[in-house]
Motif scaffolding. Sequence first.
Motif, PDB file in Angstrom:
ATOM      1  N   GLY A 176      31.363  11.046  71.802  1.00 52.94           N
ATOM      2  CA  GLY A 176      31.046  11.397  70.407  1.00 52.94           C
ATOM      3  C   GLY A 176      30.367  12.756  70.335  1.00 52.94           C
ATOM      4  O   GLY A 176      29.798  13.232  71.311  1.00 52.94           O
ATOM      5  N   GLY A 177      30.409  13.362  69.209  1.00 53.26           N
ATOM      6  CA  GLY A 177      29.901  14.735  69.105  1.00 53.26           C
ATOM      7  C   GLY A 177      28.399  14.858  68.895  1.00 53.26           C
ATOM      8  O   GLY A 177      27.796  15.840  69.273  1.00 53.26           O
ATOM      9  N   GLY A 178      27.750  13.861  68.267  1.00 58.28           N
ATOM     10  CA  GLY A 178      26.317  13.985  67.987  1.00 58.28           C
ATOM     11  C   GLY A 178      26.056  14.524  66.593  1.00 58.28           C
ATOM     12  O   GLY A 178      26.837  15.311  66.058  1.00 58.28           O
ATOM     13  N   ASN A 179      24.943  14.099  66.004  1.00 59.33           N
ATOM     14  CA  ASN A 179      24.562  14.534  64.656  1.00 59.33           C
ATOM     15  C   ASN A 179      25.648  14.306  63.604  1.00 59.33           C
ATOM     16  O   ASN A 179      25.798  15.066  62.671  1.00 59.33           O
ATOM     17  CB  ASN A 179      24.185  16.021  64.656  1.00 59.33           C
ATOM     18  CG  ASN A 179      22.817  16.214  65.264  1.00 59.33           C
ATOM     19  OD1 ASN A 179      21.915  15.423  65.007  1.00 59.33           O
ATOM     20  ND2 ASN A 179      22.674  17.221  66.077  1.00 59.33           N
ATOM     21  N   ALA A 196      40.284   7.000  80.616  1.00 63.28           N
ATOM     22  CA  ALA A 196      40.583   8.245  79.908  1.00 63.28           C
ATOM     23  C   ALA A 196      39.316   8.706  79.216  1.00 63.28           C
ATOM     24  O   ALA A 196      38.620   7.910  78.591  1.00 63.28           O
ATOM     25  CB  ALA A 196      41.666   7.992  78.862  1.00 63.28           C
ATOM     26  N   CYS A 197      39.002   9.982  79.339  1.00 62.33           N
ATOM     27  CA  CYS A 197      37.836  10.541  78.653  1.00 62.33           C
ATOM     28  C   CYS A 197      38.342  11.258  77.404  1.00 62.33           C
ATOM     29  O   CYS A 197      39.161  12.172  77.482  1.00 62.33           O
ATOM     30  CB  CYS A 197      37.100  11.512  79.576  1.00 62.33           C
ATOM     31  SG  CYS A 197      35.429  11.841  79.006  1.00 62.33           S
ATOM     32  N   VAL A 198      37.870  10.806  76.254  1.00 56.81           N
ATOM     33  CA  VAL A 198      38.409  11.279  74.977  1.00 56.81           C
ATOM     34  C   VAL A 198      37.420  12.229  74.307  1.00 56.81           C
ATOM     35  O   VAL A 198      36.296  11.855  73.979  1.00 56.81           O
ATOM     36  CB  VAL A 198      38.705  10.071  74.050  1.00 56.81           C
ATOM     37  CG1 VAL A 198      39.302  10.551  72.737  1.00 56.81           C
ATOM     38  CG2 VAL A 198      39.633   9.067  74.740  1.00 56.81           C
ATOM     39  N   LEU A 199      37.879  13.448  74.109  1.00 61.24           N
ATOM     40  CA  LEU A 199      37.048  14.495  73.509  1.00 61.24           C
ATOM     41  C   LEU A 199      37.167  14.444  71.984  1.00 61.24           C
ATOM     42  O   LEU A 199      38.275  14.462  71.446  1.00 61.24           O
ATOM     43  CB  LEU A 199      37.548  15.846  74.038  1.00 61.24           C
ATOM     44  CG  LEU A 199      37.021  17.123  73.393  1.00 61.24           C
ATOM     45  CD1 LEU A 199      35.561  17.335  73.745  1.00 61.24           C
ATOM     46  CD2 LEU A 199      37.848  18.325  73.867  1.00 61.24           C
ATOM     47  N   GLY A 202      23.084  14.047  76.621  1.00 58.23           N
ATOM     48  CA  GLY A 202      23.894  13.863  77.825  1.00 58.23           C
ATOM     49  C   GLY A 202      25.153  13.043  77.573  1.00 58.23           C
ATOM     50  O   GLY A 202      25.724  12.478  78.506  1.00 58.23           O
ATOM     51  N   LYS A 203      25.593  12.983  76.322  1.00 63.51           N
ATOM     52  CA  LYS A 203      26.776  12.166  75.989  1.00 63.51           C
ATOM     53  C   LYS A 203      28.019  12.633  76.745  1.00 63.51           C
ATOM     54  O   LYS A 203      28.735  11.819  77.331  1.00 63.51           O
ATOM     55  CB  LYS A 203      27.064  12.237  74.477  1.00 63.51           C
ATOM     56  CG  LYS A 203      26.019  11.538  73.622  1.00 63.51           C
ATOM     57  CD  LYS A 203      26.331  11.652  72.146  1.00 63.51           C
ATOM     58  CE  LYS A 203      26.126  13.052  71.617  1.00 63.51           C
ATOM     59  NZ  LYS A 203      24.729  13.510  71.666  1.00 63.51           N
ATOM     60  N   THR A 204      28.252  13.941  76.712  1.00 66.41           N
ATOM     61  CA  THR A 204      29.472  14.454  77.343  1.00 66.41           C
ATOM     62  C   THR A 204      29.405  14.247  78.859  1.00 66.41           C
ATOM     63  O   THR A 204      30.358  13.754  79.474  1.00 66.41           O
ATOM     64  CB  THR A 204      29.666  15.948  76.985  1.00 66.41           C
ATOM     65  OG1 THR A 204      29.758  16.028  75.560  1.00 66.41           O
ATOM     66  CG2 THR A 204      30.924  16.515  77.603  1.00 66.41           C
TER      67      THR A 204
END
Length: 235
Positions: free
Chosen positions: A83-86, A35-38, A15-17
């Motif tokens: 963060g993207g994960g893994n 700001a939400c940073v992708l 559920g990070k995103t």
Amino acid sequence: MAEIICVIGNKGGTGKTTMSHMLCQGLGLLGQRSACVLTDTSREPLQPTGRRYITADARTRDALTKVVDKLRTLDDWIGIIDGGGNRTEMDRKLYALSDIVLLPFRDSHEDLRTVVRDLEMFPRAYAVPSQWPSNAWQRDAADRSVAQIMGAYRHRILKPVSALSSSKLLLQKQVPDQLPTALANACRALARQVLDVLEVDFAEPAIEEDDIGVVERLSPAEMPMRLAPNARRPH
Ligand SMILES: Nc1ncnc2c1ncn2[C@@H]1O[C@H](COP(=O)(O)OP(=O)(O)O)[C@@H](O)[C@H]1O
Ligand SMILES: [Mg+2]
């Protein structure tokens, strides 16, 4: 200088995103600029229109450096890096540049074990129960597992973000004009906790009367996991 928060964890689908966007929306609703940073190369950037925050695309290493450098020049902003994960190396890098770190985890033994390892690896991190059951007995059972497995870390566990199907509205490229009250309340509740941790003073904007009863704060007895008392301020 902006505060920088990263939402990481060595596991996908926690559920990070969703949490990053809920936090940004909640901060916006509480009058904070965020700001939400992708950073996840497998996700598309989202439109800022209709959101209470801006979105930034940092899917390349250079773009991330630029976005973080820019945030560092801005006062009174909060940057949330999804963060993207893994990607342990990326997580380490994000951890190093962040003021605080959030580690979402779901109600599963695998998530609990993983988040314990992440809490050990990242001493400035807080774990956040994510997609937490809203059904009373399921929630009790989930809280008990947390107390058992994560008892030693109870001061680093924030209040849960409930499972809320409307949370996916924030992950749509374009958000609808009106977001459900339950979602707005969940976003604000998460943002309040994070502002408490950051010790940012904020004046709560007036909210509509209908909403007041729903903004819950559980008593410490109800959940084993609380912020350390000295990290809390009344408001
Ligand atoms: N609070 C929540 N309530 C309901 N569903 C959620 C919630 N948070 C995440 N989800 C769902 O779980 C899935 C994974 O969420 P996502 O935010 O993409 O996780 P991650 O970024 O860690 O991979 C998505 O389908 C998302 O809609
Ligand atoms: Mg994600």
